[in-house]
Scaffold this motif. Structure first.
Motif, short mmCIF file in Angstrom:
data_model
loop_
_atom_site.label_atom_id
_atom_site.label_comp_id
_atom_site.label_asym_id
_atom_site.label_seq_id
_atom_site.Cartn_x
_atom_site.Cartn_y
_atom_site.Cartn_z
N LEU A 93 0.80 -1.22 0.00
CA LEU A 93 0.00 0.00 0.00
C LEU A 93 0.85 1.28 0.00
CD1 LEU A 93 -2.91 1.01 -0.02
CD2 LEU A 93 -2.89 0.94 2.49
N PRO A 94 1.97 1.33 0.75
CA PRO A 94 2.78 2.56 0.71
C PRO A 94 3.26 2.93 -0.69
CG PRO A 94 3.44 1.19 2.57
CD PRO A 94 2.48 0.38 1.75
N VAL A 95 3.56 1.94 -1.52
CA VAL A 95 4.02 2.19 -2.88
C VAL A 95 2.96 2.96 -3.66
CG1 VAL A 95 4.64 1.13 -5.09
CG2 VAL A 95 5.58 0.23 -2.95
N PHE A 96 1.73 2.49 -3.58
CA PHE A 96 0.66 3.10 -4.36
C PHE A 96 0.20 4.43 -3.75
CE2 PHE A 96 0.62 -1.37 -5.48
CZ PHE A 96 0.67 -1.28 -6.87
N ILE A 97 0.36 4.59 -2.43
CA ILE A 97 0.06 5.88 -1.81
C ILE A 97 1.02 6.95 -2.32
CG2 ILE A 97 0.12 7.16 0.37
CD1 ILE A 97 -1.04 4.71 1.74
N VAL A 98 2.32 6.60 -2.42
CA VAL A 98 3.30 7.55 -2.92
C VAL A 98 3.03 7.89 -4.39
CG1 VAL A 98 5.76 7.95 -3.36
CG2 VAL A 98 5.04 6.82 -1.26
N ILE A 99 2.62 6.89 -5.17
CA ILE A 99 2.27 7.14 -6.58
C ILE A 99 1.09 8.12 -6.67
CG2 ILE A 99 1.29 6.09 -8.67
CD1 ILE A 99 2.95 3.59 -8.06
N LEU A 106 0.26 10.28 -4.42
CA LEU A 106 0.76 11.58 -3.97
C LEU A 106 1.45 12.31 -5.12
CD1 LEU A 106 1.34 13.64 -1.75
CD2 LEU A 106 3.38 12.31 -1.14
N GLY A 107 2.21 11.58 -5.93
CA GLY A 107 2.85 12.19 -7.09
C GLY A 107 1.82 12.76 -8.06
N ALA A 108 0.72 12.01 -8.26
CA ALA A 108 -0.34 12.48 -9.15
C ALA A 108 -0.99 13.75 -8.60
CB ALA A 108 -1.39 11.38 -9.33
N VAL A 109 -1.20 13.79 -7.28
CA VAL A 109 -1.81 14.97 -6.65
C VAL A 109 -0.89 16.17 -6.77
CG1 VAL A 109 -2.57 15.95 -4.45
CG2 VAL A 109 -3.21 13.60 -5.06
N LEU A 110 0.40 15.97 -6.50
CA LEU A 110 1.36 17.07 -6.58
C LEU A 110 1.41 17.64 -8.00
CD1 LEU A 110 4.32 15.68 -4.44
CD2 LEU A 110 2.79 17.56 -3.85
N ARG A 111 1.36 16.75 -8.99
CA ARG A 111 1.41 17.21 -10.39
C ARG A 111 0.19 18.07 -10.71
NH1 ARG A 111 3.33 15.42 -15.39
NH2 ARG A 111 2.60 16.89 -16.97
N ARG A 112 -0.95 17.66 -10.24
CA ARG A 112 -2.18 18.36 -10.60
C ARG A 112 -2.42 19.62 -9.79
NH1 ARG A 112 -1.42 13.93 -12.28
NH2 ARG A 112 -2.38 13.04 -14.14
N ARG A 151 19.50 6.35 -1.89
CA ARG A 151 18.49 6.26 -0.85
C ARG A 151 17.20 7.01 -1.21
NH1 ARG A 151 21.39 7.49 4.29
NH2 ARG A 151 22.35 5.49 3.80
N GLY A 152 17.35 8.14 -1.85
CA GLY A 152 16.16 8.92 -2.19
C GLY A 152 15.50 8.52 -3.48
N ALA A 153 16.09 7.54 -4.18
CA ALA A 153 15.60 7.21 -5.52
C ALA A 153 14.21 6.61 -5.51
CB ALA A 153 16.57 6.26 -6.20
N LEU A 165 8.79 6.96 -7.51
CA LEU A 165 7.36 6.69 -7.43
C LEU A 165 6.54 7.97 -7.58
CD1 LEU A 165 7.21 4.04 -4.56
CD2 LEU A 165 7.05 3.66 -7.03
N LEU A 166 7.06 9.07 -7.07
CA LEU A 166 6.38 10.35 -7.27
C LEU A 166 6.30 10.69 -8.76
CD1 LEU A 166 7.87 12.55 -4.39
CD2 LEU A 166 5.54 11.65 -4.54
N THR A 167 7.39 10.43 -9.50
CA THR A 167 7.37 10.73 -10.93
C THR A 167 6.43 9.80 -11.68
OG1 THR A 167 9.27 9.29 -11.47
CG2 THR A 167 9.75 11.56 -10.85
N VAL A 168 6.28 8.55 -11.20
CA VAL A 168 5.32 7.63 -11.81
C VAL A 168 3.92 8.23 -11.69
CG1 VAL A 168 4.21 5.38 -11.66
CG2 VAL A 168 6.68 5.55 -11.43
#
Length: 310
Positions: free
Chosen positions: A9-15, A17-23, A203-205, A210-213
């Motif tokens: 679940l954390p993986v998809f939450i970060v994804i 979050l990336g979509a929200v930040l973009r929009r 470490r930050g990769a 995932l944010l960029t995804v």
């Protein structure tokens, strides 16, 4: 399946979050492109090199694992190419769209796989994911370039051996993995300070990637997914893991190496497919639709695959 879903679940939450930040336009288009560029050319190659160079492969069936991945991919390649004409007629797609279907059914998203592997199998399993990258990345790049050259943009110009070699050599995952392999073969030991530096770089990769995804997803287009998108999703997220499991059994690979290889086959298609389609006359918007729909569906299919195939 519930355990697998909660673990991932954390993986998809970060994804998301990336979509929200973009929009929200908190970060502009140029910033997202820069972050993706750094992840692709610096951070992930650092992870791959370090994991291969510092790993102990003495108890790992590396060659059998690699052979299994090659066999599974080649089987999917053969199925798609043999059925190209009936599939194209049935779906009503042209050569460019077929090349996007091909990429959508075969490529894998390294960023997502590398984020999931340590969550589910522990940090030590990243070395196995690096083996997957070293095996599948060169093969996929070469075959996808050939397919795009043959069928996209009305066939286009067939790639020369030099062009294919350049495509592979320019891929940062290829030269970082080959660098790690050469370091392993040299018999040298990676210095502690080298491991620390590479750890700090990498470490930050995972989080950034995932944010960029998420930032690259096109939800409006995915909501109108057509039959071609649905077929590419079923082939990649369901059939590909089954083919991988059969190949792994054939070569006698089991345990964590088999599970990691299977997981790498079960993640959505790679974002590099969009870039390649845009450069070589493929249907880039169709690739974007496929990737978006696959990421959405992967929140269910990956836990399903981990539950029933691992």
């Amino acid at each position: 399946m519930t355990h697998a879903f909660v673990a991932l679940l954390p993986v998809f939450i970060v994804i998301v979050l990336g979509a929200v930040l973009r929009r929200t336009n908190l970060m502009g288009e140029a910033h997202w492109a820069g972050v993706d560029h750094v992840c692709y050319f610096v951070l992930f190659p650092a992870i791959i090199f370090k994991e291969i160079a510092a790993a102990d492969f003495s108890q790992i069936p590396v060659w059998q694992m690699a052979a299994s991945m090659v066999l599974a991919l080649m089987t999917m390649f053969a199925l798609l190419l043999l059925l190209r004409v009936p599939l194209s007629n049935m779906l009503g797609i042209n050569g460019a769209q077929f090349s996007s279907l091909f990429q959508g059914a075969t490529r894998w998203h390294t960023f997502i796989a590398f984020a999931i592997v340590p969550l589910f199998f522990g940090d030590d399993a990243l070395a196995l994911a690096a083996v997957s990258a070293a095996t599948m990345t060169p093969l996929l790049n070469v075959v996808c370039v050939i397919v795009l050259s043959l069928y996209a943009n009305n066939g286009g110009e067939r790639p020369s051996a030099g062009k294919l070699a350049l495509v592979v050599l320019r891929n940062p995952f290829f030269f970082s993995s080959m660098g790690g392999v050469l370091f392993q073969l040299s018999g040298l030991t990676l210095p502690t300070i080298g491991i620390q530096v590479l750890d700090m770089i990498g470490r930050g990769a995972l989080g950034l990637a995932l944010l960029t995804v998420g930032a690259g997803l096109h939800f409006g287009e995915a909501a109108a997914a057509k039959t071609t998108v649905a077929l590419a999703t079923a082939l990649k997220l369901l059939l590909m893991p089954v083919l991988m499991v059969l190949a792994l059994k054939l070569f006698g690979v089991s345990g964590t190496p088999a599970a990691v290889a299977m997981l790498c086959s079960a993640v959505p298609t790679g974002s590099g497919a969009y870039v390649l389609a845009r450069q070589m006359g493929g249907d880039a918007p169709l690739v974007a639709n496929i990737l978006t729909f696959q990421v959405i569906c992967a929140a269910v299919t990956i836990p399903l695959v981990l539950t029933f195939l691992v």
